[in-house]
Design an enzyme around this catalytic site. Structure first.
Site, PDB file in Angstrom:
ATOM      1  N   MET A   1     -27.943  18.236  18.572  1.00 29.22           N
ATOM      2  CA  MET A   1     -27.752  16.802  18.329  1.00 29.22           C
ATOM      3  C   MET A   1     -28.602  16.318  17.154  1.00 29.22           C
ATOM      4  O   MET A   1     -28.166  15.480  16.360  1.00 29.22           O
ATOM      5  CB  MET A   1     -28.104  15.993  19.583  1.00 29.22           C
ATOM      6  CG  MET A   1     -27.737  14.529  19.471  1.00 29.22           C
ATOM      7  SD  MET A   1     -28.231  13.535  20.890  1.00 29.22           S
ATOM      8  CE  MET A   1     -27.059  14.041  22.124  1.00 29.22           C
ATOM      9  N   ASP A   2     -29.797  16.879  17.013  1.00 29.29           N
ATOM     10  CA  ASP A   2     -30.744  16.358  16.023  1.00 29.29           C
ATOM     11  C   ASP A   2     -31.252  17.400  15.026  1.00 29.29           C
ATOM     12  O   ASP A   2     -32.033  17.061  14.141  1.00 29.29           O
ATOM     13  CB  ASP A   2     -31.969  15.777  16.747  1.00 29.29           C
ATOM     14  CG  ASP A   2     -31.577  15.016  17.985  1.00 29.29           C
ATOM     15  OD1 ASP A   2     -30.862  14.008  17.829  1.00 29.29           O
ATOM     16  OD2 ASP A   2     -31.936  15.440  19.098  1.00 29.29           O
TER      17      ASP A   2
ATOM     18  N   HIS B   1       0.850  -1.196   0.000  1.00 32.40           N
ATOM     19  CA  HIS B   1       0.000   0.000   0.000  1.00 32.40           C
ATOM     20  C   HIS B   1       0.884   1.243   0.000  1.00 32.40           C
ATOM     21  O   HIS B   1       1.863   1.312   0.733  1.00 32.40           O
ATOM     22  CB  HIS B   1      -0.889  -0.028   1.245  1.00 32.40           C
ATOM     23  CG  HIS B   1      -2.012   0.963   1.219  1.00 32.40           C
ATOM     24  ND1 HIS B   1      -2.874   1.098   0.150  1.00 32.40           N
ATOM     25  CD2 HIS B   1      -2.421   1.881   2.137  1.00 32.40           C
ATOM     26  CE1 HIS B   1      -3.764   2.046   0.422  1.00 32.40           C
ATOM     27  NE2 HIS B   1      -3.510   2.535   1.607  1.00 32.40           N
TER      28      HIS B   1
ATOM     29  N   ARG C   1      -6.644  -1.830  -6.391  1.00 31.02           N
ATOM     30  CA  ARG C   1      -7.645  -1.717  -5.320  1.00 31.02           C
ATOM     31  C   ARG C   1      -8.284  -0.330  -5.415  1.00 31.02           C
ATOM     32  O   ARG C   1      -7.657   0.681  -5.138  1.00 31.02           O
ATOM     33  CB  ARG C   1      -6.997  -1.917  -3.945  1.00 31.02           C
ATOM     34  CG  ARG C   1      -6.342  -3.277  -3.771  1.00 31.02           C
ATOM     35  CD  ARG C   1      -5.834  -3.477  -2.357  1.00 31.02           C
ATOM     36  NE  ARG C   1      -4.955  -2.408  -1.902  1.00 31.02           N
ATOM     37  CZ  ARG C   1      -3.646  -2.353  -2.126  1.00 31.02           C
ATOM     38  NH1 ARG C   1      -3.034  -3.317  -2.795  1.00 31.02           N
ATOM     39  NH2 ARG C   1      -2.947  -1.346  -1.677  1.00 31.02           N
TER      40      ARG C   1
ATOM     41  N   TYR D   1     -28.662  26.776  21.160  1.00 35.40           N
ATOM     42  CA  TYR D   1     -27.917  26.707  22.431  1.00 35.40           C
ATOM     43  C   TYR D   1     -26.916  27.853  22.549  1.00 35.40           C
ATOM     44  O   TYR D   1     -26.220  28.178  21.586  1.00 35.40           O
ATOM     45  CB  TYR D   1     -27.160  25.382  22.510  1.00 35.40           C
ATOM     46  CG  TYR D   1     -28.068  24.199  22.764  1.00 35.40           C
ATOM     47  CD1 TYR D   1     -28.823  24.110  23.933  1.00 35.40           C
ATOM     48  CD2 TYR D   1     -28.161  23.165  21.833  1.00 35.40           C
ATOM     49  CE1 TYR D   1     -29.652  23.014  24.162  1.00 35.40           C
ATOM     50  CE2 TYR D   1     -28.979  22.074  22.059  1.00 35.40           C
ATOM     51  CZ  TYR D   1     -29.728  22.006  23.225  1.00 35.40           C
ATOM     52  OH  TYR D   1     -30.539  20.933  23.456  1.00 35.40           O
TER      53      TYR D   1
HETATM   54  C1  LIG Z   1      -8.626   1.800   1.940  1.00 32.04           C
HETATM   55  C2  LIG Z   1      -7.594   1.075   1.187  1.00 32.04           C
HETATM   56  C3  LIG Z   1      -7.546   1.158  -0.209  1.00 32.04           C
HETATM   57  C4  LIG Z   1      -8.425   2.092  -1.013  1.00 32.04           C
HETATM   58  O1  LIG Z   1      -7.771   3.340  -1.098  1.00 32.04           O
HETATM   59  P1  LIG Z   1      -8.431   4.541  -1.942  1.00 32.04           P
HETATM   60  O2  LIG Z   1      -7.468   5.655  -1.751  1.00 32.04           O
HETATM   61  O3  LIG Z   1      -9.746   4.815  -1.309  1.00 32.04           O
HETATM   62  O4  LIG Z   1      -8.542   4.071  -3.334  1.00 32.04           O
HETATM   63  C5  LIG Z   1      -6.646   0.352  -0.873  1.00 32.04           C
HETATM   64  N1  LIG Z   1      -5.804  -0.447  -0.195  1.00 32.04           N
HETATM   65  C6  LIG Z   1      -5.792  -0.528   1.149  1.00 32.04           C
HETATM   66  C7  LIG Z   1      -4.831  -1.430   1.823  1.00 32.04           C
HETATM   67  C8  LIG Z   1      -6.673   0.237   1.881  1.00 32.04           C
HETATM   68  O5  LIG Z   1      -6.647   0.177   3.208  1.00 32.04           O
END
Ligand SMILES: *Cc1c(COP(=O)(O)O)cnc(C)c1O
Length: 386
Positions: A315-316, A169, A222, A268
């Site tokens: 809150m709501d 990643h 991903r 508030y």
């Molecule tokens: C969340 C995540 C993604 C997706 O990332 P984006 O920036 O939303 O595309 C891909 N790989 C891992 C390991 C993640 O945790």
């Protein structure tokens, strides 16, 4: 589909599934032939709704799903999703048999975890795993070739583990300076080539890397934030190769409208004071819906006009100053398009000094989600009434 009977408060989020579809299809088209898409639907699909987004992404060309935790994967299975699901985060070794039973793929990166998992796997089980490599994110993963070799050997010696993937990643794929990204990518290449057997799925790209460096995709990406129609960062906005379609809107209706006179106070702390005759509307959304108090200086759309929130957000509920008397029931748009005006998720993120990712995630489950296709409501999910 009629909204009546599904929820009883005039506040809802709209998720346009056509936008999800278009975004996934555009990415599919951008990628070299044969590159697969893992649709990242963790955190209830970034607040949009896990099963709805997952189904749409699969229909649009994604072939795999990813979530952060095993509970999220189990939830998708329970809702009838049969596609492969990868858990990106850490799972408990004691739970491996549950993962097997539900055909959930786990991320692995610790020797001790494998040793513990062995104790919990039945003899005829087969657990699909993806090895996580830490190439510079510093979060989860194996960091050296030596560790990786030991790890790969261990997995290959136990029939019950099936090495299906390897991934990493990126920490800075959305930033203008590409130095660190390339450093991570090079280390990933080096580690992947050190594997004795290359698994079926090799993936490193998140949305930012997918959109900017499509030739670095290996055979799978991903896709998270871009699938929802949001840019991974403001800096890379000019580099987005096709229009992204923002899928999430947040809407409500005026539930009360009244005239205040000079000196009358609102909410508030009585911090807001009318400076003359003013029309004040009450909107049934508050910080318990994720519309947090820091949004007290935000505007919302009423009849295509920006109107200011006045007084503290409760809150709501919160109050707005209207340009004139308007009927109770008038639609209020907090996020999304109304006539020719648009309040983007980026605008809200900027106001909250955060990133767009956080915004749909913090809209709580008290807000029902309405799903649209071809402009029509196709499903309503009210988490309170399940
Ligand atoms: C969340 C995540 C993604 C997706 O990332 P984006 O920036 O939303 O595309 C891909 N790989 C891992 C390991 C993640 O945790």
């Amino acid at each position: 589909m009629e909204e009546r009977g599904f929820f009883y408060r005039d506040t809802w989020a709209e998720v346009d599934l056509d936008c999800i579809h278009k975004n996934v299809a555009s990415v599919k088209q951008l990628l070299p032939n044969g590159v697969e898409i893992i649709a990242v639907v963790k955190a209830n699909a970034y607040g949009h709704g896990d099963v709805q987004v997952a189904s749409e992404a699969l229909a649009a060309g994604a072939s795999y799903l990813a979530v952060a935790f095993m509970d999220e994967a189990m939830a998708l299975r329970k809702k009838g999703i049969a596609a492969p699901i990868l858990v990106l985060g850490a799972s408990r070794a004691e739970d491996v048999q549950y993962a097997c039973d539900h055909q959930i793929t786990l991320t692995v990166f610790q020797m001790n975890w494998l040793l513990e998992a062995q104790k919990h796997l039945k003899t005829d089980s087969r657990l699909s795993v993806h090895i996580k490599l830490d190439t510079g994110m510093g979060r989860l993963g194996i960091r050296t070739k030596e560790e990786l070799a030991e790890f790969e050997d261990f997995i290959s010696r136990d029939e019950r583990f099936h090495l299906e993937g390897v991934f990493t990643h990126f920490a800075t794929a959305d930033e203008p300076d590409q130095t660190y990204f390339h450093q991570q990518f090079e280390l990933f290449q080096e580690l992947v080539s050190a594997l004795k057997v290359r698994p079926k799925y090799v993936h490193c790209s998140n949305s930012a890397a997918t959109l900017r460096f499509k030739s670095n995709a290996y055979n799978t990406v991903r896709l998270g934030i871009a699938m929802y129609g949001l840019t991974p960062s403001l800096e890379m906005e000019p580099e987005i190769p096709f229009p992204l379609n923002e899928a999430f809107s947040l809407r409500s209706k005026l539930v009360h409208v009244k005239k205040l006179h000079k000196g009358d106070k609102v909410s508030y702390g009585a911090t807001y004071e009318a400076s003359g005759d003013e029309w004040i509307g009450t909107v049934p959304v508050g910080y318990a819906d994720g519309w947090i108090r820091k949004l007290g200086s935000q505007e919302v759309l009423v009849n295509g006009i920006r109107v200011p929130i006045v007084g503290r957000i409760c809150m709501d509920q919160f109050m707005v100053r209207l340009p004139q008397e308007l009927p109770v029931g008038t639609k209020v748009t907090l996020i999304g398009k109304d006539h020719h005006q648009f309040i983007s998720i980026n605008e809200i993120a900027k106001k909250l000094e955060t990133i767009n990712y956080e915004i749909p995630c913090i809209i709580t489950s008290r807000v029902p989600r309405l799903y649209k296709k071809n402009g029509k409501i196709v499903e309503i999910k009210n988490y309170l009434l399940q």
